[in-house]
Design a protein around this motif. Structure first.
Motif, PDB file in Angstrom:
ATOM      1  N   GLY B  32       0.780  -1.223   0.000  1.00  0.00           N
ATOM      2  CA  GLY B  32       0.000   0.000   0.000  1.00  0.00           C
ATOM      3  C   GLY B  32       0.813   1.275   0.000  1.00  0.00           C
ATOM      4  O   GLY B  32       0.274   2.366   0.197  1.00  0.00           O
ATOM      5  N   ASP B  33       2.100   1.157  -0.251  1.00  0.00           N
ATOM      6  CA  ASP B  33       2.951   2.334  -0.168  1.00  0.00           C
ATOM      7  C   ASP B  33       2.882   3.211  -1.424  1.00  0.00           C
ATOM      8  O   ASP B  33       3.103   4.420  -1.348  1.00  0.00           O
ATOM      9  CB  ASP B  33       4.414   1.917   0.054  1.00  0.00           C
ATOM     10  N   TYR B  34       2.591   2.604  -2.578  1.00  0.00           N
ATOM     11  CA  TYR B  34       2.728   3.342  -3.835  1.00  0.00           C
ATOM     12  C   TYR B  34       1.516   3.213  -4.745  1.00  0.00           C
ATOM     13  O   TYR B  34       0.741   2.261  -4.646  1.00  0.00           O
ATOM     14  CB  TYR B  34       3.970   2.837  -4.602  1.00  0.00           C
ATOM     15  N   TYR B  35       1.398   4.208  -5.620  1.00  0.00           N
ATOM     16  CA  TYR B  35       0.468   4.178  -6.732  1.00  0.00           C
ATOM     17  C   TYR B  35       1.261   3.754  -7.967  1.00  0.00           C
ATOM     18  O   TYR B  35       2.341   4.296  -8.214  1.00  0.00           O
ATOM     19  CB  TYR B  35      -0.162   5.551  -6.948  1.00  0.00           C
ATOM     20  N   TRP B  36       0.716   2.845  -8.750  1.00  0.00           N
ATOM     21  CA  TRP B  36       1.449   2.227  -9.850  1.00  0.00           C
ATOM     22  C   TRP B  36       0.870   2.702 -11.179  1.00  0.00           C
ATOM     23  O   TRP B  36      -0.323   2.604 -11.413  1.00  0.00           O
ATOM     24  CB  TRP B  36       1.364   0.709  -9.728  1.00  0.00           C
ATOM     25  N   SER B  37       1.759   3.183 -12.057  1.00  0.00           N
ATOM     26  CA  SER B  37       1.315   3.856 -13.285  1.00  0.00           C
ATOM     27  C   SER B  37       1.703   3.133 -14.562  1.00  0.00           C
ATOM     28  O   SER B  37       2.661   2.348 -14.598  1.00  0.00           O
ATOM     29  CB  SER B  37       1.908   5.274 -13.349  1.00  0.00           C
ATOM     30  N   TRP B  38       0.935   3.473 -15.618  1.00  0.00           N
ATOM     31  CA  TRP B  38       1.297   3.128 -16.987  1.00  0.00           C
ATOM     32  C   TRP B  38       1.549   4.421 -17.756  1.00  0.00           C
ATOM     33  O   TRP B  38       0.808   5.396 -17.607  1.00  0.00           O
ATOM     34  CB  TRP B  38       0.182   2.348 -17.678  1.00  0.00           C
ATOM     35  N   ILE B  39       2.583   4.413 -18.576  1.00  0.00           N
ATOM     36  CA  ILE B  39       2.991   5.552 -19.396  1.00  0.00           C
ATOM     37  C   ILE B  39       3.344   5.007 -20.777  1.00  0.00           C
ATOM     38  O   ILE B  39       3.872   3.888 -20.877  1.00  0.00           O
ATOM     39  CB  ILE B  39       4.217   6.258 -18.762  1.00  0.00           C
ATOM     40  N   ARG B  40       3.058   5.763 -21.836  1.00  0.00           N
ATOM     41  CA  ARG B  40       3.406   5.286 -23.159  1.00  0.00           C
ATOM     42  C   ARG B  40       4.156   6.345 -23.955  1.00  0.00           C
ATOM     43  O   ARG B  40       4.110   7.539 -23.631  1.00  0.00           O
ATOM     44  CB  ARG B  40       2.161   4.829 -23.926  1.00  0.00           C
TER      45      ARG B  40
END
Lengths: 106, 123
Positions: B32-40
Motif C-alpha cells: 500500500g505504499d505506492y500508486y502504480w502507473s502506466w505511461i506510453r
C-alpha cells in the motif's frame, strides 16, 4: 489540462559546454516538476524532482531551478554520456510531460 | 531493489484490445505504499501518462484515454495490468510501467521504470 512547453526542441553543443533547457507550464505548478534523461531504446531516467532536488546517484553537474511556471535544467559541463533527450514532467495536477529536448553533438 | 517488467503481445489488430501486464519484483504492491502507473511513448514522440492504480483497486485515468482504459491489480501475483480497447494505429507505442519516487503520492516523479514493451497496432 496543464500544458508543458520545452525549449529548444533540439540543442547542439560540445563537450564541456554549459547547457540550459527551459520548461514552461501553462499555469502555476509550484515546484512540482521533474526532469528526465532518455537515451534511445531505454526508459527515462529521473534526474531532478521537486524542481531542484537531485536524484540519488545523479552527477552534480545536473541542476534544476524555477517555480510557478518557468523552470530550467542546467548541465554545467556537458559530458559525452549526456547526449540524450530530456523531458520535463509536471505533477501538480495529474501528470503531463513536455515535448522533449534533444541534446546533440555539435 | 524494486524492479518492474512489462509483458504482453507485441502486435494487436485495429479495433481490438491491447492487454499488458507489469510484474513487480523486490517489493510488494499490497504494502500500500505506492500508486502504480502506466505511461506510453509513440515512436519518435514524447511521453503520455495513461493512468495509475492503488493496491486497493482505486484508479485514475488520463481524461484523454479514460473511455478506453482499464487498469487492474492482482496482489496475489504482485502484478498490475493495462487494457486499452478499440485500438488504432495511434496507439502504437512503447508502453512503460512505473513507480513514483514518493510513497503515498498519486502524483509524483517516477524513479523506477520497466524496460518498456513495444506494441504495434496493425492488421
Amino acid at each position: 489540462d496543464i500544458q508543458m512547453t520545452q525549449s529548444p526542441s533540439t540543442l547542439s553543443a560540445s563537450v564541456g559546454d554549459r547547457v540550459t533547457i527551459t520548461c514552461r507550464a501553462s499555469q502555476s505548478i509550484s515546484s512540482w516538476l521533474a526532469w528526465y534523461q532518455q537515451k534511445p531504446g531505454k526508459a527515462p531516467k529521473l534526474l531532478i524532482y521537486k524542481a531542484s532536488s537531485l536524484e540519488s546517484g545523479v552527477p552534480s553537474r545536473f541542476s534544476g531551478s524555477g517555480s510557478g511556471t518557468e523552470f530550467t535544467l542546467t548541465i554545467s559541463s556537458l559530458q559525452p554520456d549526456d547526449f540524450a533527450t530530456y523531458y520535463c514532467q509536471q505533477y501538480n495536477s495529474y501528470l503531463t510531460f513536455g515535448g522533449g529536448t534533444k541534446v546533440e553533438i555539435k | 531493489q524494486v524492479q518492474l517488467q512489462e509483458s504482453g503481445p507485441g502486435l494487436v489488430k485495429p479495433s481490438q484490445t491491447l492487454s499488458l501486464t507489469c510484474t513487480v519484483s523486490g517489493g510488494s504492491i499490497s504494502s500500500g505504499d505506492y500508486y502504480w502507473s502506466w505511461i506510453r511513448q509513440p515512436p519518435g514522440k514524447g511521453l503520455e501518462w495513461i493512468g495509475y492504480i492503488y493496491y486497493s483497486g482505486s484508479t485514475y485515468y488520463n481524461p484523454s484515454l479514460k473511455s478506453r482504459v482499464t487498469i487492474s491489480v492482482d496482489t496475489s501475483k504482485n502484478q498490475f495490468s493495462l487494457k486499452l480497447s478499440s485500438v488504432t494505429a495511434a496507439d502504437t507505442a512503447v508502453y512503460y510501467c512505473a513507480r513514483p519516487n514518493t510513497a503515498m503520492r498519486p502524483w509524483d516523479a517516477f524513479d523506477i521504470w520497466g524496460q518498456g514493451t513495444m506494441v504495434t497496432v496493425s492488421s
